[in-house]
Design a protein around this motif. Sequence first.
Motif, PDB file in Angstrom:
ATOM      1  N   SER A 244     -31.254 -37.469 -29.217  1.00 25.17           N
ATOM      2  CA  SER A 244     -31.503 -37.479 -30.658  1.00 25.17           C
ATOM      3  C   SER A 244     -32.470 -36.389 -31.113  1.00 25.17           C
ATOM      4  O   SER A 244     -32.271 -35.770 -32.164  1.00 25.17           O
ATOM      5  N   ALA A 245     -33.541 -36.118 -30.361  1.00 22.96           N
ATOM      6  CA  ALA A 245     -34.500 -35.096 -30.788  1.00 22.96           C
ATOM      7  C   ALA A 245     -33.821 -33.743 -30.925  1.00 22.96           C
ATOM      8  O   ALA A 245     -34.105 -32.971 -31.854  1.00 22.96           O
ATOM      9  N   GLU A 246     -32.903 -33.444 -30.015  1.00 24.61           N
ATOM     10  CA  GLU A 246     -32.181 -32.178 -30.084  1.00 24.61           C
ATOM     11  C   GLU A 246     -31.199 -32.173 -31.251  1.00 24.61           C
ATOM     12  O   GLU A 246     -31.035 -31.151 -31.939  1.00 24.61           O
ATOM     13  N   LEU A 247     -30.557 -33.312 -31.490  1.00 28.33           N
ATOM     14  CA  LEU A 247     -29.638 -33.407 -32.630  1.00 28.33           C
ATOM     15  C   LEU A 247     -30.361 -33.150 -33.943  1.00 28.33           C
ATOM     16  O   LEU A 247     -29.893 -32.379 -34.795  1.00 28.33           O
TER      17      LEU A 247
ATOM     18  N   GLY B 131     -33.034 -38.048 -39.529  1.00 27.35           N
ATOM     19  CA  GLY B 131     -33.672 -38.888 -38.524  1.00 27.35           C
ATOM     20  C   GLY B 131     -33.789 -40.346 -38.913  1.00 27.35           C
ATOM     21  O   GLY B 131     -32.912 -40.920 -39.564  1.00 27.35           O
ATOM     22  N   LYS B 132     -34.912 -40.941 -38.546  1.00 31.47           N
ATOM     23  CA  LYS B 132     -35.125 -42.376 -38.703  1.00 31.47           C
ATOM     24  C   LYS B 132     -35.321 -42.761 -40.168  1.00 31.47           C
ATOM     25  O   LYS B 132     -36.060 -42.110 -40.902  1.00 31.47           O
ATOM     26  N   ARG B 133     -34.667 -43.858 -40.561  1.00 38.18           N
ATOM     27  CA  ARG B 133     -34.806 -44.379 -41.926  1.00 38.18           C
ATOM     28  C   ARG B 133     -35.746 -45.586 -41.943  1.00 38.18           C
ATOM     29  O   ARG B 133     -36.865 -45.516 -42.395  1.00 38.18           O
ATOM     30  N   HIS B 134     -35.260 -46.742 -41.493  1.00 41.42           N
ATOM     31  CA  HIS B 134     -36.061 -47.967 -41.329  1.00 41.42           C
ATOM     32  C   HIS B 134     -36.755 -48.394 -42.609  1.00 41.42           C
ATOM     33  O   HIS B 134     -37.901 -48.824 -42.611  1.00 41.42           O
ATOM     34  N   LEU B 135     -36.044 -48.269 -43.727  1.00 41.17           N
ATOM     35  CA  LEU B 135     -36.583 -48.697 -45.016  1.00 41.17           C
ATOM     36  C   LEU B 135     -35.606 -49.596 -45.751  1.00 41.17           C
ATOM     37  O   LEU B 135     -35.602 -49.665 -46.968  1.00 41.17           O
ATOM     38  N   GLY B 136     -34.791 -50.309 -44.990  1.00 41.49           N
ATOM     39  CA  GLY B 136     -33.848 -51.228 -45.593  1.00 41.49           C
ATOM     40  C   GLY B 136     -32.433 -50.693 -45.574  1.00 41.49           C
ATOM     41  O   GLY B 136     -32.209 -49.500 -45.814  1.00 41.49           O
TER      42      GLY B 136
ATOM     43  N   LEU C 244     -37.974 -34.795 -42.208  1.00 45.99           N
ATOM     44  CA  LEU C 244     -37.494 -34.945 -40.835  1.00 45.99           C
ATOM     45  C   LEU C 244     -38.335 -35.985 -40.120  1.00 45.99           C
ATOM     46  O   LEU C 244     -39.533 -35.787 -39.912  1.00 45.99           O
ATOM     47  N   ALA C 245     -37.726 -37.117 -39.779  1.00 47.09           N
ATOM     48  CA  ALA C 245     -38.417 -38.202 -39.082  1.00 47.09           C
ATOM     49  C   ALA C 245     -37.817 -38.345 -37.685  1.00 47.09           C
ATOM     50  O   ALA C 245     -36.779 -38.980 -37.497  1.00 47.09           O
ATOM     51  N   TYR C 246     -38.463 -37.715 -36.717  1.00 50.86           N
ATOM     52  CA  TYR C 246     -37.972 -37.814 -35.337  1.00 50.86           C
ATOM     53  C   TYR C 246     -38.004 -39.258 -34.849  1.00 50.86           C
ATOM     54  O   TYR C 246     -38.894 -40.035 -35.217  1.00 50.86           O
TER      55      TYR C 246
END
Length: 436
Positions: free
Chosen positions: A76-79, A10-15, A102-104
């Motif tokens: 994306s949530a289903e993926l 899922g989501k990273r958003h840490l650089g 897991l970061a939805y």
Amino acid sequence: EYIFSTHAVGKRHLGMHKWAYTPLYRGFDDYFGYYLGGQNYDSHRNEKGLDLRSDYFDENGKFVDELRWDLDGRYSAELYSDHTVDLVNKLKSEENPFFIYLAYQSVHAPHMVPQRYIDQYSSHITDKKEKVFAAMVSSMDEGIGNITKALENAGLADNTIIVFSSDNGGNVNCCGKVSSSNYPYRGGKRALYEGGVRSPSFIWARNRLSPSKSNAMSHVTDWLPTFWSLGSLQGRLKPNKPIKTKPLDGVDQWLAISENLPSNRTEFVINIDPKPIRCGHQVPHAGLRWKEWKLIIGQGCPPSGWYPAPGLTDLENPCGPHDSYIELYNIIEDPSETKNVSDKFPDIVKMLTEKIQAYNATAVPLGNKPHDPASNPKNFNFTWMPWLDMFDEVPDETYTLTNELWLSGNELSEEDISSSRDACLTSDQVIDLIEF
């Protein structure tokens, strides 16, 4: 000492300006998701660049970054749910235990969801935005149910601990009308008030935890040492191995959780930020919680009001700033932060201000960088990619709070108040300013 396989979804958003900041260079064995902070749920594009990938090491140990053009149009949530189910089915036969993060993407903007989820609410929710928001939550909830069912079917549920958490309070309408309410807590996402700070969490561990509720003070940094304790259980109820790392900000909270004991934590920094943020504070600000007390210096908002659930309209709902430079609240007696008592407890204000100054003195350099046109996805076949070499040096900015933050004055300037009020946007204005 404990050979866990580690998997991020899922989501990273840490650089991501260097590969060194991406998941596999930060300890994960594989990764499926996106590096940025937000994107279209179906096309997986932010602006004009694709950002959906499968990262792994091949049989020769070579790093592979596979861009997933083939998943265009999949929600994306289903993926992410399906991928996690596949991981569980793959890992059930492995000898070593596993850790899955897991970061939805849900329920971050932009708000969008397949129609079949919206149809569930067609009879009892009339507001279109409320209906879409509820449907997004249902999609995520369905996915979590599928994952827990996979754990049951794989025979792993009795030996798996599930933690559900969030990164901040709900987003309220200081950044466009968004269907969230943190009432009776004040404010929301981006604010230093309890509505932005508090986040409900739950932990499920069959045969290890009895049903209970805890209000023990905890912080996101506590998860790492707590997970280490969980990995150290070895069939016993109490951790038996100390964590072996550099000093950590977090503390082990497992006994507070499992035996309802007092928290090992008495304070935490909420934020120290010398720079304004889009749709948020417009002057340098800082916040600290210590025992029952919370000190805010500079500006704790926006958002600063109390935002009721849909259908409740008789509550105060201001979007502008709270016009005190120093705010002190007793969170135990006044969890809704309605009474600023800074003038009644100057010694507490002084002591907590000194704590903030001490934390600030040890802060690492501010990591914000100016826009770099080299990052444009046009330069990478319309994909988002790290654009600096692994060891390129990027000058750091000096991390210091402005002197004004520590002035003895107790009021914001008219300019500060005006700039903060301008940060409160209408639904139409927010379209181009979604915080990605």
